[in-house]
Design an enzyme around this catalytic site. Structure first.
Site, mmCIF file in Angstrom:
data_model
loop_
_atom_site.group_PDB
_atom_site.id
_atom_site.type_symbol
_atom_site.label_atom_id
_atom_site.label_comp_id
_atom_site.label_asym_id
_atom_site.label_seq_id
_atom_site.Cartn_x
_atom_site.Cartn_y
_atom_site.Cartn_z
ATOM 1 N N GLU A 24 -2.193 10.317 -7.741
ATOM 2 C CA GLU A 24 -3.802 11.467 -7.406
ATOM 3 C C GLU A 24 -3.757 12.735 -6.512
ATOM 4 O OE1 GLU A 24 -6.908 9.597 -5.612
ATOM 5 O OE2 GLU A 24 -8.363 11.740 -5.095
ATOM 6 N N ARG A 32 3.471 -2.953 -3.265
ATOM 7 C CA ARG A 32 4.463 -2.286 -3.572
ATOM 8 C C ARG A 32 5.632 -1.874 -2.556
ATOM 9 N NH1 ARG A 32 -0.612 0.765 -1.649
ATOM 10 N NH2 ARG A 32 0.465 2.693 -0.460
ATOM 11 N N LYS A 85 -0.651 8.436 1.905
ATOM 12 C CA LYS A 85 -0.853 9.698 2.220
ATOM 13 C C LYS A 85 -1.859 10.455 3.158
ATOM 14 C CE LYS A 85 -1.547 10.147 -2.617
ATOM 15 N NZ LYS A 85 -1.601 10.028 -4.179
HETATM 16 P P1 ATP Z 1 -1.534 6.091 -0.634
HETATM 17 O O1 ATP Z 1 -1.700 4.191 -0.820
HETATM 18 O O2 ATP Z 1 -0.206 5.931 -0.731
HETATM 19 O O3 ATP Z 1 -2.567 6.731 -0.622
HETATM 20 P P2 ATP Z 1 -1.928 6.085 -3.467
HETATM 21 O O4 ATP Z 1 -1.907 4.698 -4.538
HETATM 22 O O5 ATP Z 1 -3.439 6.295 -3.285
HETATM 23 O O6 ATP Z 1 -1.002 6.025 -2.503
HETATM 24 P P3 ATP Z 1 -1.790 7.308 -6.045
HETATM 25 O O7 ATP Z 1 -1.030 8.632 -6.359
HETATM 26 O O8 ATP Z 1 -2.748 6.817 -6.456
HETATM 27 O O9 ATP Z 1 -1.280 7.770 -4.493
HETATM 28 O O10 ATP Z 1 -0.846 6.249 -6.823
HETATM 29 C C1 ATP Z 1 0.077 6.976 -7.874
HETATM 30 C C2 ATP Z 1 0.364 5.573 -8.298
HETATM 31 O O11 ATP Z 1 1.585 5.304 -7.364
HETATM 32 C C3 ATP Z 1 0.070 4.177 -8.528
HETATM 33 O O12 ATP Z 1 0.191 3.834 -9.185
HETATM 34 C C4 ATP Z 1 0.250 3.479 -7.048
HETATM 35 O O13 ATP Z 1 0.223 2.107 -7.151
HETATM 36 C C5 ATP Z 1 1.804 3.600 -7.448
HETATM 37 N N1 ATP Z 1 2.184 3.771 -5.294
HETATM 38 C C6 ATP Z 1 1.688 4.627 -4.736
HETATM 39 N N2 ATP Z 1 2.002 3.691 -2.925
HETATM 40 C C7 ATP Z 1 2.830 3.002 -3.643
HETATM 41 C C8 ATP Z 1 3.964 1.951 -3.137
HETATM 42 N N3 ATP Z 1 4.134 2.140 -1.700
HETATM 43 N N4 ATP Z 1 5.092 1.329 -3.480
HETATM 44 C C9 ATP Z 1 4.803 1.495 -4.867
HETATM 45 N N5 ATP Z 1 3.831 2.023 -5.808
HETATM 46 C C10 ATP Z 1 2.816 2.923 -5.039
HETATM 47 MG MG MG Z 2 -4.677 5.430 -5.992
#
Ligand code: ATP
Ligand code: MG
Length: 573
Positions: free
Chosen positions: A48, A273, A283
């Site tokens: 995102e 994760r 984020k």
């Molecule tokens: P955050 O929790 O940091 O806001 P998010 O999941 O909302 O992260 P996205 O931009 O939606 O952020 O993430 C893009 C991809 O990265 C998704 O498929 C998510 O599952 C993966 N991702 C995000 N954080 C992690 C993590 N700590 N470990 C592994 N994969 C991750």
């Molecule tokens: Mg997300």
């Protein structure tokens, strides 16, 4: 200095390494054997654009692009841009730069969820026609109230039984912007009594009047993640949609939309994760650190963002190596940041040019060295890589050594310099401390007077004479003044995210996470050090030039110290 050690900041080194096997790889291998997707492997990385990528995203990137690389498949980069309130074009470019820098290439396969807004709208209309979706007039608070709890079933909305015609009409008017934000939404009609709360008529579309960074004001409604994500996967023909564990309970809903619409069935698989100690990988929290000024921007070298790690001196190879080592599993854990540091040390040990820099200078005058004389000593650039060649190091009568390398009253085991003691200066001569000059007011040692032994030049026949300590040094007249930034953990707390949501996670910040030394003396070869070059300052750690470098005044970041805490930890276990 050899050219092949210089690496441009944006240059990408595609991964040569194969990724290790894990349960997702086994599932895909099984699917390929059974012919489930006709042997096709198509993954996606779906960020995102509401912030910068961090090391957790690197895990997902390495997993998704790695599988596609290994299995002759394709990996899409898809921006999940369904929430205009938080998303920006600047994040889109930063994310692309980071993925590329990590060594991955999406080729033609760049997509945006917003490209499918029209199609997603059509899918929603189909669900309304099938009586599987309805427009609800409850407010967000009422919807929450009606949803029930884990122990109590939810209640049907009074608007749940609207006719198809009325729903179609209201949904079209939602789209055209007739209604206020929060006044209506479109919900899937599933089961308000389901044991899985995600199935209690989840919201599919909400009204939002925000400008979208790509579609402008064309839309007044935006699809929710659970509705949009699986359908985007389906539209793109994604075979394996890999996401983190918190979506496990959403999988039935993911499947429900695809099944109801009779479209291509992508398969969602969840993995744990990455969590890393002494830092935060969310984020939202990273944005707080940036916005509240706890750090200096998204690329602050203390942050676990990809741009922060890059600025700190991490290499794409070291991050990929880290992601391969942590593996992919189904259960959550916290990885020790010492492992990440171990990976960068291993990589930089092979690549970094060995140079000399004095962080806290102490002046040394060689009283028996001729005034005005300068010798050019030959120094190897990297004992681990002889192709890195040698360079000349100027040696003269006045030098700097590290303040810490002198003690006026040293204990026995101190193998550095003290009154009457001898040490070798790296690549140069053995010197002996003859007398100490002090500031008459403070008593502080300001200068050492030493003699040098001309018979002990490094590389000469007499070099063999042994002394216990070897020190790094620079020639005062030739040294370049530099700023050097030393970093420590961003959070003193091992798990700063453990805090309750309400409490302030920033209370765990380390007040001494950065220490900038402004009067360091570095050898002349570092005068025009450029970004992307990695150095080992002998005995001090690995360093890289920072973007704050101005002509004449280099600024260096310490990437990591030389001491490997991980090697010790893994020996103990
Ligand atoms: P955050 O929790 O940091 O806001 P998010 O999941 O909302 O992260 P996205 O931009 O939606 O952020 O993430 C893009 C991809 O990265 C998704 O498929 C998510 O599952 C993966 N991702 C995000 N954080 C992690 C993590 N700590 N470990 C592994 N994969 C991750
Ligand atoms: Mg997300």
């Amino acid at each position: 200095m050899t050219e092949n050690n210089k690496k441009n900041e944006t240059e990408n080194d595609s991964p040569q390494e194969k990724t290790p096997s894990h349960f997702i790889r086994h599932i895909i291998d099984g699917d390929n054997q059974s012919g489930k997707f006709g042997g096709r492997v198509h993954t996606r990385f779906p960020p995102e654009p509401n912030g910068y990528l961090h090391i957790g995203h690197a895990k997902s990137i390495c997993l998704n692009f790695g599988l596609a690389n290994d299995l002759n498949g394709t990996c899409n980069l898809r921006f999940d841009d369904t929430n205009p309130a938080k998303e920006e074009t600047a994040y889109v470019s930063a994310i692309q730069k980071d993925v590329r820098w990590l060594g991955f290439d999406w080729g033609e396969n760049l997509h945006y969820a917003s490209d499918y807004f029209e199609q997603l709208y059509e899918f929603a209309v189909q669900l309304i026609k099938k009586e599987k979706a309805y427009v609800d007039d409850l407010s967000p608070d009422e919807i929450r109230e009606y949803r029930g709890t884990l122990s109590e079933p939810g209640k049907n909305s009074p608007h749940r039984q609207r006719s198809v015609e009325e729903n179609l009409d209201l949904f079209a008017r939602m789209r055209s912007g007739e209604f206020d934000e929060g006044s209506r939404c479109l919900r899937a009609k599933i089961d308000m009594a389901s044991g899985n709360l995600n199935l209690r008529d989840p919201v599919m579309y909400r009204i939002s009047k925000k400008e979208h960074h790509r579609t402008g004001s064309a839309w007044s409604i935006y699809p929710m993640y659970d509705f949009a994500h699986g359908l985007c996967d389906s539209i793109e023909g994604i075979t394996h949609s890999l996401c983190t564990l918190e979506f496990e309970d959403h999988r039935v809903l993911y499947d429900w939309f695809l099944e109801q619409l009779g479209v291509f069935r992508s398969q969602q698989i969840e993995f744990a994760r990455l969590n890393l100690n002494h830092t935060v990988l969310s984020k939202r929290k990273l944005l707080t650190l940036v916005q509240e000024g706890h750090v200096n921007g998204w690329d602050d070298p203390r942050l676990p963002t990809i741009s922060g790690l890059r600025r700190r001196g991490y290499t794409p190879e070291s991050i990929r190596d880290f992601c391969n080592r942590i593996g992919v599993a189904k259960s959550e854990g916290v990885v020790d940041v010492a492992l990440l540091e171990h990976c960068i040390r291993e990589d930089l040990n092979k690549k970094a040019l060995r140079v000399m820099a004095v962080l806290k200078p102490l002046k040394v005058v060689l009283t028996n060295y001729p005034e005005g004389q300068v010798e050019q000593l030959s120094a190897e650039n990297n004992p681990e890589d002889l192709s890195a060649g040698t360079r000349n190091l100027p040696f003269s009568r006045v030098l700097y050594i590290e303040q810490e390398d002198f003690m006026e009253d040293p204990p026995k085991k101190f193998f550095r310099l003290g009154p009457g003691r001898e040490v070798r200066l790296k690549h140069a001569y053995i010197i002996k401390c003859e007398s100490v000059v002090k500031d008459p007011n403070t008593g502080e040692v300001t200068e050492l007077h030493c003699s040098y032994d001309p018979e002990t030049k490094s590389g000469s026949a007499q070099e063999g004479r042994k002394v216990k300590g070897t020190l790094h040094w620079v020639s005062a007249e030739h040294a370049v003044t530099a700023r050097v930034r030393l970093y420590d953990r961003l959070f003193l707390k091992e798990n700063p995210s453990d805090e309750k949501e309400s409490s302030d996670f920033t209370s765990g910040l380390n007040p001494d996470s950065i220490n900038e030394l402004i009067d360091c003396k570095v050898e002349p070869s570092l005068a025009d050090a450029t970004a992307g070059t990695h150095y080992q300052f002998m005995r001090l750690g690995y360093f890289c030039p920072d973007k704050d470098t101005k002509s004449g005044t280099p600024v260096f970041n310490r990437t990591v110290t030389l001491r490997d805490a991980w090697a010790k930890i893994s020996q103990k276990n």
